[in-house]
Motif scaffolding. Structure first.
Motif, mmCIF file in Angstrom:
data_model
loop_
_atom_site.group_PDB
_atom_site.id
_atom_site.type_symbol
_atom_site.label_atom_id
_atom_site.label_comp_id
_atom_site.label_asym_id
_atom_site.label_seq_id
_atom_site.Cartn_x
_atom_site.Cartn_y
_atom_site.Cartn_z
ATOM 1 N N THR A 81 -32.771 12.806 15.229
ATOM 2 C CA THR A 81 -32.791 14.154 14.648
ATOM 3 C C THR A 81 -33.737 14.282 13.460
ATOM 4 O OG1 THR A 81 -30.833 13.588 13.330
ATOM 5 C CG2 THR A 81 -30.461 14.712 15.437
ATOM 6 N N ASP A 82 -34.403 13.181 13.080
ATOM 7 C CA ASP A 82 -35.468 13.315 12.080
ATOM 8 C C ASP A 82 -36.660 14.070 12.662
ATOM 9 O OD1 ASP A 82 -34.022 11.987 10.160
ATOM 10 O OD2 ASP A 82 -34.906 10.022 10.594
ATOM 11 N N ILE A 83 -36.784 14.066 13.976
ATOM 12 C CA ILE A 83 -37.818 14.860 14.641
ATOM 13 C C ILE A 83 -37.349 16.314 14.642
ATOM 14 C CG2 ILE A 83 -39.147 15.197 16.764
ATOM 15 C CD1 ILE A 83 -38.322 12.329 17.542
ATOM 16 N N PRO A 84 -38.165 17.267 14.179
ATOM 17 C CA PRO A 84 -37.745 18.672 14.192
ATOM 18 C C PRO A 84 -37.292 19.094 15.588
ATOM 19 C CG PRO A 84 -39.785 18.423 12.962
ATOM 20 C CD PRO A 84 -39.509 17.098 13.608
ATOM 21 N N LEU A 85 -36.255 19.909 15.641
ATOM 22 C CA LEU A 85 -35.708 20.323 16.934
ATOM 23 C C LEU A 85 -36.767 21.014 17.789
ATOM 24 C CD1 LEU A 85 -33.391 20.708 18.894
ATOM 25 C CD2 LEU A 85 -32.732 22.774 17.630
ATOM 26 N N GLY A 86 -37.612 21.836 17.160
ATOM 27 C CA GLY A 86 -38.665 22.502 17.925
ATOM 28 C C GLY A 86 -39.559 21.503 18.638
ATOM 29 N N ALA A 87 -39.899 20.417 17.957
ATOM 30 C CA ALA A 87 -40.743 19.392 18.568
ATOM 31 C C ALA A 87 -40.012 18.687 19.704
ATOM 32 C CB ALA A 87 -41.174 18.382 17.503
ATOM 33 N N ARG A 88 -38.706 18.446 19.558
ATOM 34 C CA ARG A 88 -37.923 17.806 20.622
ATOM 35 C C ARG A 88 -37.842 18.705 21.857
ATOM 36 N NH1 ARG A 88 -32.584 17.107 17.988
ATOM 37 N NH2 ARG A 88 -33.437 17.781 15.994
ATOM 38 N N ALA A 112 -29.206 15.630 24.222
ATOM 39 C CA ALA A 112 -28.561 16.946 24.236
ATOM 40 C C ALA A 112 -29.511 18.011 24.775
ATOM 41 C CB ALA A 112 -28.088 17.317 22.831
ATOM 42 N N VAL A 113 -30.784 17.932 24.370
ATOM 43 C CA VAL A 113 -31.778 18.896 24.849
ATOM 44 C C VAL A 113 -32.023 18.676 26.346
ATOM 45 C CG1 VAL A 113 -34.178 19.642 24.650
ATOM 46 C CG2 VAL A 113 -32.861 19.130 22.590
ATOM 47 N N GLU A 161 -35.018 22.854 11.021
ATOM 48 C CA GLU A 161 -34.076 22.186 11.922
ATOM 49 C C GLU A 161 -32.869 23.043 12.215
ATOM 50 O OE1 GLU A 161 -33.098 18.912 14.240
ATOM 51 O OE2 GLU A 161 -34.888 19.436 13.157
ATOM 52 N N THR A 162 -32.553 23.181 13.498
ATOM 53 C CA THR A 162 -31.341 23.867 13.943
ATOM 54 C C THR A 162 -30.647 22.953 14.926
ATOM 55 O OG1 THR A 162 -32.482 25.993 13.768
ATOM 56 C CG2 THR A 162 -30.424 25.944 15.026
ATOM 57 N N PRO A 163 -29.393 22.561 14.665
ATOM 58 C CA PRO A 163 -28.741 21.613 15.555
ATOM 59 C C PRO A 163 -28.549 22.167 16.954
ATOM 60 C CG PRO A 163 -27.186 22.535 13.985
ATOM 61 C CD PRO A 163 -28.525 22.999 13.578
ATOM 62 N N ALA A 164 -28.838 21.345 17.941
ATOM 63 C CA ALA A 164 -28.661 21.770 19.323
ATOM 64 C C ALA A 164 -27.179 21.805 19.660
ATOM 65 C CB ALA A 164 -29.371 20.796 20.256
ATOM 66 N N LYS A 165 -26.791 22.776 20.486
ATOM 67 C CA LYS A 165 -25.410 22.856 20.919
ATOM 68 C C LYS A 165 -25.150 21.799 21.979
ATOM 69 C CE LYS A 165 -24.541 27.640 19.828
ATOM 70 N NZ LYS A 165 -23.813 28.825 20.212
#
Length: 467
Positions: free
Chosen positions: A354-361, A402-403, A461-465
């Motif tokens: 999760t150190d990688i920005p969610l958008g990038a993941r 999760a993604v 960062e926004t946590p993925a559901k």
């Protein structure tokens, strides 16, 4: 691709909706402020009247117990209690209220007499209040104090006065709680409602007079905002197209991967601000390849280790290019992080988890999926099933689990609707995305402009559901 403006009817409806809601909000706020001010002012007026009446009553009581106040030693509790019992218990103006509880304390703050209106419905709550919030008197202290308090949800006035003897020395204290009469409460309520009604009429009348002027100005501002947003989006498309044309002679990869990314973000229920950032990042993810020399970028065969390191520098080039435009700054998480791996073995910072920005993941998964399922100069497209099998092998190593789990649920339908599309179909889908997230609604546009002005990073960062 030309970005089509939202329909005039839709834009006007959006403007009216925005303005009406803002006016209603301001009306409610003004009404609340005026109602509060009216409440405070009216209670202040009644407070003064109650204090005046109670001070007169306190003076009458002082006269009754003056012999005890003048006598040396402690007060005669029986005499003071008798004097207190002889009082009627009301104010000189009964319409203001009545004494719910009263007590007399000696110079050492010891209660020597007390009386309560036992028939009062809130008598027990008043007693509890006095027990918990009674004044603390210092010997010899001259006191004249009152405060408005709520007991049992009803307004009361808490009073305290010092009682002096004939020599002007403080010899005792009186403390009481007055229940404000229902008549006073009704008068205040009526006055507040009247004030609120008047304010509503004034605000509505003013709004009706100014509404045509305001809506006309808003239309002009909106038209300018639409043109500005269109110019920004066109710049976004041109920048993405420039590198796409140089790298693969087609815009389709940029369009497809942006569509895949947006649909995955929607499935993850990311907010509009995050999706706008992903659109920008998707269109510009490889913009740094402009800085890679042709001998490396267009080499038909495999790259040497040195050439591969040169190719990796396109991430830093992309950061350098985008950092110069504030409107594009929220694309940086995707541009900077789309070659990072969930296990930390990616580049160029070696971020993990999760150190990688969610958008990038999110984008990294869409990018690899499109690379596998589309034709490239060096490979034929993989079938959908084979592409998903290869992606599954990278779950938890290359991709955020999760993604990936969310993507797996939508992948088949997404592939069927996008992978085989031609330029016109991709253009139309992307236009609809632009319309939805950038220029489809005046409030959406304002939100985007406010993000830009305030410097917020919408790609935060926004946590993925969880799936």
């Amino acid at each position: 691709m030309t970005v089509v403006q939202p329909s005039r009817k839709r834009l006007v409806a959006s403007l009216h909706r925005l303005l009406v809601w803002r006016l209603l909000g301001m009306t409610a706020l003004i009404c609340a402020l005026f109602a509060g001010a009216t409440y405070v002012q009216l209670y202040a007026n009644y407070d003064e009247a109650i204090l005046e009446s109670s001070m007169s009553g306190a003076e009458d009581f002082r006269e009754l117990i003056l012999p005890q106040l003048d006598a040396p030693g402690r007060l005669d509790a029986k005499a003071v209690q008798a004097a207190l019992d002889s009082l009627s218990g009301g104010l000189r103006r009964p319409s203001l209220g009545f004494t719910a509880s009263a007590r007399i304390l000696d110079a050492d703050s010891k209660v020597v007499a007390q009386r309560s209106a036992t028939s009062y419905a809130l008598a027990a709550q008043v007693a509890q209040y006095l027990s918990a919030h009674g004044y603390v008197f210092r010997p010899g202290q001259a006191v004249q104090s009152r405060s408005l308090v709520l007991i049992g949800g009803k307004p009361h006035v808490h009073l305290a006065v010092s009682l002096v003897n004939s020599r002007g020395q403080v010899a005792a204290y009186g403390e009481s709680v007055y229940a404000v009469s229902q008549l006073v409460q009704d008068n205040i309520r009526k006055s507040m409602l009247g004030t609120v009604g008047l304010v509503v009429l004034v605000v509505l009348a003013t709004s009706l007079l100014l509404y045509p002027v305001i809506i006309r100005l808003l239309r002009r501002v909106t038209r300018l905002s639409v043109h500005l947003q269109e110019a920004n989006l066109e710049t976004l498309r041109v920048l993405g197209s420039a590198i796409a044309k140089r790298d693969s002679d087609t815009d389709r990869h940029n369009y497809r991967v942006t569509i895949y990314t947006v649909r995955l973000a929607e499935a993850l229920e990311l907010p509009g601000a995050a999706i706008r950032s992903l659109v920008k990042g998707g269109m510009l993810h490889d913009v740094g390849k402009i800085g890679i020399r042709d001998a490396v970028l267009l080499k038909p065969g495999g790259l040497t280790d040195g050439e591969y390191r040169v190719m990796q520098t396109h991430v830093q080039h992309g950061r350098d290019i985008v950092a110069q435009a504030s409107w594009l700054s929220d694309a940086l998480p995707v541009i900077s992080g789309h070659h990072e791996r969930y296990d930390g073995n990616g580049y160029d910072h070696g971020l993990a988890g999760t150190d990688i920005p969610l958008g990038a993941r999110v984008f990294a998964l869409a990018d690899v999926f499109d690379a596998l399922t589309s034709r490239r100069p060096y490979k034929e497209p993989y079938a959908f099933e084979e592409a998903m099998r290869l992606l599954e092998l990278e779950r938890g190593t290359h991709f955020d689990p999760a993604v990936f789990d969310v993507f797996r649920r939508i992948a088949r339908g997404l592939y069927d609707s996008v992978a085989g599309c031609g330029d016109d179909e991709l253009h139309e889908t992307l236009r609809q995305i632009f319309q939805t997230y950038f220029i489809g609604d005046i409030e959406t546009m304002m939100e985007g402009m406010e993000e830009l002005v305030s410097g917020r990073k919408a790609g935060a960062e926004t946590p993925a559901k969880p799936s």
